[in-house]
Design an enzyme around this catalytic site. Structure first.
Site, PDB file in Angstrom:
ATOM      1  N   HIS A  92      57.530  41.704 -14.619  1.00  0.00           N
ATOM      2  CA  HIS A  92      58.818  42.371 -14.777  1.00  0.00           C
ATOM      3  C   HIS A  92      58.984  42.985 -16.165  1.00  0.00           C
ATOM      4  CE1 HIS A  92      61.253  40.815 -11.138  1.00  0.00           C
ATOM      5  NE2 HIS A  92      59.959  40.873 -10.843  1.00  0.00           N
ATOM      6  N   HIS A 255      52.034  37.994  -4.892  1.00  0.00           N
ATOM      7  CA  HIS A 255      52.666  37.114  -3.915  1.00  0.00           C
ATOM      8  C   HIS A 255      51.713  36.072  -3.353  1.00  0.00           C
ATOM      9  CE1 HIS A 255      56.116  40.218  -3.164  1.00  0.00           C
ATOM     10  NE2 HIS A 255      56.080  39.727  -4.389  1.00  0.00           N
TER      11      HIS A 255
END
EC number: 1.11.1.21
Length: 728
Positions: A92, A255
């Site tokens: 992020h 993920h």
């Protein structure tokens, strides 16, 4: 009347009305002066590269590795391992980068500041940064927050069994929020006014909603449509400089680890860090649901665990994606997510906090998109069937994600810099021959000035070469001489026919010099383009009565077509260059605001921008030889005529059309047409701050100062991408 308890300052409880409140569309020059030395707590002369190179990187990594499994009671680690949390933190930090203007990214540690520290998509990352504070505290100025955040993500991956591609330090911290980054027009979190027409995303934005890093994991606006999600993913990741293969690798790789958090309704979650009470000490999103942490944590509202190996690298993401048929369900917080049909896969993934307890695997709409979209499906299935290829693709894509905004390899620091040269790094061959000296440069200037090329042609070509530089992601610039290659040679703003003529002449002079030079000495075309521009400036200054030598440092290389990604380079094409009075099309943003944006990307101050405009106008660098702003009858002479005539009250200005894009200046007494101007030209007489600067350069005693300041600003642009030399 008692004054007891009243604040003695008017700016205490209430904020006074600001200029921005009165005039919200006022030109903002503050972005040209952000991140000043006054905001920097480091000692004058502090050299971060030197400090980083003295760092024991292995020791830092060992400390970070130990931290991965040292779960803290105040914020326990999912599955007993902070690795997935730190991967998200690094992702992020870097994932705000967008190719449109090169802004965003991990390069300055901006995740510490508003608005990023309080974006909905960054919920919880305030805790991640606090967890690594002991490491930052231990090593202090030797490693920046910007570098540490990315390094922590790398170590997290390595601690979970993944082999990374490498790591480069060199990201210097900033000490205040970036004011130049446009994050969108929305005033409400997760709003998406950035779209128009058939879901056309506003340039230069990449994220789909205000406060998200990339796409909505539930699907567009929370609509759980995997194919619609795939469309958003492709657009957003392309604007982050990722192709389809890199996109699949990043989503699936990221993920593979960890989980999302949606144990309860979002109404339990308190304000973000910037709005949180003082006693929370910069932490936000305090939750009243249960303990507010561990198994009670609420983040995105999604409660997803993708794999059976959430703290270990594996191919299980694809095994689950293709091994089950998926159906829509909802998290405890009511968010759309997916689970295997018919109860399949029950008990196949671990619970993050209760040993022995098992759960059903779950996926996001943006994960199912990798199976629903035909192109993504082919790539995903190939990665599923070839796990080593997947690992290699993720390693390379992760390195690109976390290093994309660092610029050329010469800025990379540390022992883990990969030896492989990558095309997206815009490689430039380092000269391996003796460089030209002052005598050679003088001789080359004489040859250039005798070649028949005009001052305007010489200066325009050098500006075209150098002004592609973006201080945001450190791309572009004169080094590499890519102005002679596709796509730059064909850009309208570079006047291809004129450019080709100039480059042909300079190329012949380069060949002539290199053939005659002794001792292996050579001059690159990149250097010669700058030398030629400098020669033009010096001749124009001399014609104005000021003798000056433009500083020059050799050492630029010439990139090849094979070292140039045409599609990647295309994003550097300016839609506007006020320095050349150029607009590619009609825009809703006024030309003067586009000029400020261009100046900021060039790392120019307001005075530097002002003096360059005044000089370039009289030197004749306007695209198409436009007369707008050429307020002189001594073209190609470096006078301060632009300012003198701009400030002349004997001229009355009026727009030439209702568009208010072009203007004509007529003699107040006779009505005779004197000058033509653009919005960019007139703003230097209209805007109060810019007029104040123009008055400095338009004064009777300013000619020499004007030339000196122009040369200094010109040299700054010519050297903007010279990270191989020390800048004063």
């Amino acid at each position: 009347m008692s004054n007891e308890g009243k604040c003695p300052f008017n700016h205490g409880k209430r904020n006074g009305t600001t200029n921005r409140d009165w005039w919200p569309n006022q030109l903002n020059l503050k972005i040209l002066h952000q991140h000043s030395s006054e905001a920097d707590p480091m000692d004058p002369g502090f050299d971060y590269a030197e400090a980083f190179n003295s760092l024991d990187l292995a020791a830092v990594k060992a400390d970070l590795r130990a931290l991965m499994t040292a779960s803290q009671d105040w914020w326990p680690a999912d599955f007993g391992h902070y690795g997935p949390f730190f991967v998200r933190m690094a992702w992020h930090s870097a994932g705000t980068y967008r190719t449109g203007d090169g802004r965003g990214g991990a390069g300055r540690g901006q995740q510490r500041f508003a608005p990023l520290n309080s974006w909905p998509d960054n919920v919880g990352l305030d805790k991640a940064r606090r967890l690594i504070w002991p490491v930052k505290q231990k090593y202090g100025r030797k490693i920046s927050w910007a570098d540490l955040i990315v390094l922590t993500g790398n170590v997290a991956l390595e601690s979970m069994g993944f082999k990374t591609f490498g790591f480069a330090g060199g990201r210097e911290d900033s000490w205040e929020p970036d004011e130049d980054v446009y994050w969108g027009m929305e005033s409400t979190w997760l709003d998406d006014k950035r779209y128009s027409g058939d879901r056309q995303l506003e340039t230069p934005l990449a994220a789909v909603q205000m406060g998200l890093i990339y796409v909505n994991p539930e699907g567009p606006n929370g609509n759980p449509d995997p194919l619609a999600s795939a469309r958003d993913i492709r657009e957003t990741f392309a604007r982050m400089a990722m192709n389809d293969e890199e996109t699949v690798a990043l989503i699936a790789g990221g993920h593979t680890f960890g989980k999302t958090h949606g144990a309860g309704d979002a109404s339990h979650v308190g304000p973000e860090p910037e709005a949180a009470p003082l006693e929370q000490m910069g932490l936000g999103w305090k939750s009243s649901f249960g303990s507010g942490k561990a198994g009670d944590a609420i983040g995105s509202g999604l409660e997803v665990i993708w794999t059976s190996t959430p703290t270990q690298w594996s191919n299980n993401f694809f095994w689950n994606l293709f091994g089950y048929d998926w159906e829509l369900t909802k998290s405890p917080a009511g968010a759309h997510q997916w689970q295997p049909k018919g109860g399949a896969g029950a008990d196949s993934v671990p619970d993050p906090f209760e040993p022995g307890k098992r759960r059903v695997p779950t996926m996001l709409t943006s994960d199912i998109a990798l199976r629903a979209d035909p192109t993504y499906e082919k790539i995903s299935r190939r990665f599923f069937e070839n796990p080593n290829e997947f690992a290699e693709a993720f390693a390379r894509a992760w390195f690109k994600l976390t290093h994309r905004d660092m610029g050329p390899r010469v800025r990379y620091l540390g022992p883990e810099v990969p030896s492989e040269e990558l095309l997206w790094q815009d490689p430039i061959p380092m000269p391996d021959h003796p460089q030209v000296d002052e005598q050679d440069v003088s001789a080359l200037k004489a040859k250039v000035l005798a070649s028949g090329l005009s001052v305007s042609e010489l200066v325009s070509t050098a500006w075209a070469s150098a002004s592609t530089f973006r201080g945001s992601d450190k791309r572009g610039g004169a080094n590499g001489a890519r102005v002679r290659l596709a796509p730059q040679k064909d850009w309208e703003v570079n006047q291809p026919a004129q450019l080709a003529t100039v480059l042909e002449v300079l190329g012949a002079l380069q060949v002539e010099f290199n053939r005659a030079a002794t001792g292996g000495k050579q001059v690159s075309l990149a250097d010669l383009i700058v030398i030629a521009g400098n020669a033009g400036v010096e001749q124009a200054a001399a014609a104005a009565g000021v003798e000056i030598t433009v500083p020059f440092t050799p050492g630029r290389g010439d990139a090849s077509a094979e070292q140039t990604d045409v599609d990647s380079m295309a994003v550097l094409e300016p839609i506007a260059d006020g320095f050349r009075n150029y607009l590619k099309g009609a825009y809703t943003i006024p030309a003067e605001k586009l000029l400020i944006d261009k100046a900021q990307l060039l790392s120019l101050s307001a005075p530097e921008m002002t003096v360059l405009i005044g000089g370039l106008r009289v030197l004749g660098t306007n695209v198409g030889d436009s007369k707008h702003g050429v307020f002189t009858d001594r073209r190609e002479v470096l006078t301060n005529d632009f300012f003198r005539n701009l400030l002349d009250m004997g001229t009355e200005w009026k727009p030439t059309s209702e568009a208010n894009e072009a203007y004509e200046g007529r003699d107040r007494a006779t009505g005779e047409l004197k000058w033509l101007a653009s919005r960019v030209d007139l703003v230097f007489g209209s805007h109060s701050q810019l007029r104040a600067l123009s008055e400095v350069y338009g004064s009777e005693d300013s000619q020499q100062k004007f030339v000196r300041d122009f040369v200094a600003a010109w040299t700054k642009v010519m050297n903007a991408d010279r990270f191989d030399i020390k800048h004063n």
